[in-house]
Design a protein around this motif. Sequence first.
Motif, mmCIF file in Angstrom:
data_model
loop_
_atom_site.group_PDB
_atom_site.id
_atom_site.type_symbol
_atom_site.label_atom_id
_atom_site.label_comp_id
_atom_site.label_asym_id
_atom_site.label_seq_id
_atom_site.Cartn_x
_atom_site.Cartn_y
_atom_site.Cartn_z
ATOM 1 N N PRO A 12 19.304 25.131 29.876
ATOM 2 C CA PRO A 12 18.447 26.311 29.822
ATOM 3 C C PRO A 12 18.032 26.671 28.393
ATOM 4 N N MET A 14 18.341 29.200 25.679
ATOM 5 C CA MET A 14 19.531 30.043 25.509
ATOM 6 C C MET A 14 19.787 30.404 24.049
ATOM 7 N N GLY A 16 22.346 30.252 21.088
ATOM 8 C CA GLY A 16 23.420 29.342 20.737
ATOM 9 C C GLY A 16 24.749 30.060 20.653
ATOM 10 N N PRO A 17 25.843 29.334 20.429
ATOM 11 C CA PRO A 17 25.843 27.937 20.004
ATOM 12 C C PRO A 17 26.265 26.911 21.071
ATOM 13 N N SER A 18 26.737 27.317 22.249
ATOM 14 C CA SER A 18 27.264 26.313 23.182
ATOM 15 C C SER A 18 26.745 26.540 24.589
ATOM 16 N N SER A 19 26.223 25.477 25.217
ATOM 17 C CA SER A 19 25.717 25.636 26.575
ATOM 18 C C SER A 19 26.840 25.945 27.553
ATOM 19 N N SER A 20 27.978 25.276 27.391
ATOM 20 C CA SER A 20 29.081 25.526 28.324
ATOM 21 C C SER A 20 29.821 26.809 27.974
ATOM 22 N N HIS A 21 30.056 27.025 26.670
ATOM 23 C CA HIS A 21 30.896 28.151 26.272
ATOM 24 C C HIS A 21 30.121 29.444 26.037
ATOM 25 N N THR A 22 28.792 29.342 25.858
ATOM 26 C CA THR A 22 27.991 30.544 25.661
ATOM 27 C C THR A 22 27.095 30.791 26.884
ATOM 28 N N GLY A 126 29.212 22.163 32.165
ATOM 29 C CA GLY A 126 28.433 21.416 31.175
ATOM 30 C C GLY A 126 26.953 21.713 31.260
ATOM 31 N N GLY A 127 26.316 21.800 30.094
ATOM 32 C CA GLY A 127 24.870 22.024 30.058
ATOM 33 C C GLY A 127 24.453 23.389 30.567
ATOM 34 N N ASN B 103 20.848 26.680 16.288
ATOM 35 C CA ASN B 103 21.819 26.912 17.361
ATOM 36 C C ASN B 103 23.104 27.538 16.809
ATOM 37 N N GLY B 107 20.675 31.303 17.218
ATOM 38 C CA GLY B 107 19.248 31.428 17.474
ATOM 39 C C GLY B 107 18.922 30.902 18.869
ATOM 40 N N ILE B 109 17.498 28.268 21.434
ATOM 41 C CA ILE B 109 17.249 26.824 21.539
ATOM 42 C C ILE B 109 17.132 26.451 23.023
ATOM 43 N N PRO B 113 21.166 17.649 26.388
ATOM 44 C CA PRO B 113 21.474 18.321 27.642
ATOM 45 C C PRO B 113 22.367 19.540 27.432
ATOM 46 N N THR B 114 22.938 19.684 26.230
ATOM 47 C CA THR B 114 23.775 20.850 25.950
ATOM 48 C C THR B 114 23.265 21.495 24.668
ATOM 49 N N ALA B 115 23.829 22.630 24.307
ATOM 50 C CA ALA B 115 23.415 23.305 23.076
ATOM 51 C C ALA B 115 23.936 22.547 21.856
ATOM 52 N N SER B 160 29.654 17.192 29.329
ATOM 53 C CA SER B 160 30.448 18.273 28.757
ATOM 54 C C SER B 160 31.460 17.742 27.743
#
Lengths: 220, 295
Positions: A12, A14, A16-22, A126-127, B103, B107, B109, B113-115, B160
Amino acid sequence: MKYKSVFDIIGPVMIGPSSSHTAGAARIGRVARSLFGREPKWAEISFYGSFAKTYRGHGTDVAIVGGLLDFDTFDERIIDSVKIAKNSGMKISFIEEEAITDHPNTARVRIGDEHGDLELVGISIGGGKIEITELNGFELKLSGHHPALLVVHNDRFGAIAAVSKILAEHSINIGHMEVSRKERGKMALMTIEVDQNIDDSILEKVGELPNILKVTKIVD
Amino acid sequence: MFRNVAELVELANSTNKKIADIMIEQEMEVTGRSREQVLQLMDTNLTVMEQAVEKGIKGVRSHSGLTGGDAVLMQRYIEKGRFLSGETILDAVSKAVATNEVNAAMGTICATPTAGSAGVVPGTLFAVKNKLNPTREEMISFLFTAGAFGFVVANNASISGAAGGCQAEVGSASGMAAAAIVELAGGTPEQCAEAMAITLKNMLGLVCDPVAGLVEVPCVKRNAMGAANAMVAADMALAGIKSRIPCDEVIDAMFKIGQSMPSALRETAQGGLAATPTGRELEAKIFGMPLNKSE
């Protein structure tokens, strides 16, 4: 397949900084908020595994509280969410758990106010994608990516058929459905993911059926 | 619906379509959205990526102070013209770094596939853009091609870091980017798969060991090298070089390696670079104390 859409991979959008953790954490918080139906007065958030070890660095704490405030993954207010929540009177506590969970990114969210409370367990796979694995003691699987209907009911014959009949009458297609119960004949939970948005009038009809105790919808 | 890379390549060949179009059609089928809607959503993501690169190139700094400003240094170095490797590859490195610095600074982004690995795909895209002059539509297609390969990895392995280490994040992102570069440059579906395989093979075993648990050190530079890796692998595949191990088997190997990785090396900030004396010192400085005392 866990991932169905290309936007689970490219996305998505989003903070930052983490797709899984944020982002994932924000989504877990937001599902809890959506199920609770209002802003909670208190929140007790337990982190497990990688969440417990790194939540401060990843902003997992502000993200999950942002979710409880109904903020989306790209809402810049996430950065100040704890401050915003406290200003509106929400009491928040974070607990770093030592226990080993099935998934390394696990959070248990307990929220409530004077009218009730709710407890759920979410995992961030994840992601930015999440699954809800437990709700008020019931095990369940909810991707959070489709509108879903949660129906708490008495474990009696015909209850499931009656609910699906109402959905069929309104041309709502069921994509995924799970039923679980704690004990035979006692309280049970239906988790129904559907393709279309569910109108409130349909919820009311389901709620009026015999043996149905509570109906909630979740819309992504 | 394709379940693995072999099926994806076969589908593209048998229908005489690009991988990007296979992905677009599958998305339409799964979500019930029209082609226009699907393209519009990706266009929005592309815009977010562009803005992140522009912001990062101008220079940002994270709250911890660990990262920021390297994208600017790289751009200045390129401008001097005395670089050793090549302009496109260094531009990709700079733009990947730019995205990840944004990121890290909390900010906006687009996860790809992940941040933590969000720099690789846009970094390479905006660098090859200057070389190949693609249309906006072709740039959107680039993201669908990358997405198709990422889709396979996500469903058959993992994207992940907590589950599979950095190889699952930057490794996957690099493979996705390599495949997308090949398709944009006019390569065949097979060459896309070869590029993905060659890239991922060189990322196998990469652990996730963020200092202080922050998505900064070494994540930003791993994105830089992930972008470089993707560029070189794409050139290798376009040159006709093949991977002896088929792409799907490389993905499977990555998954199994991730499963056998100890928890200390899967995004817990307990091992690797996070556990070095300097890593611990930085952690103590940022949080006033180390997050994890256990080794």
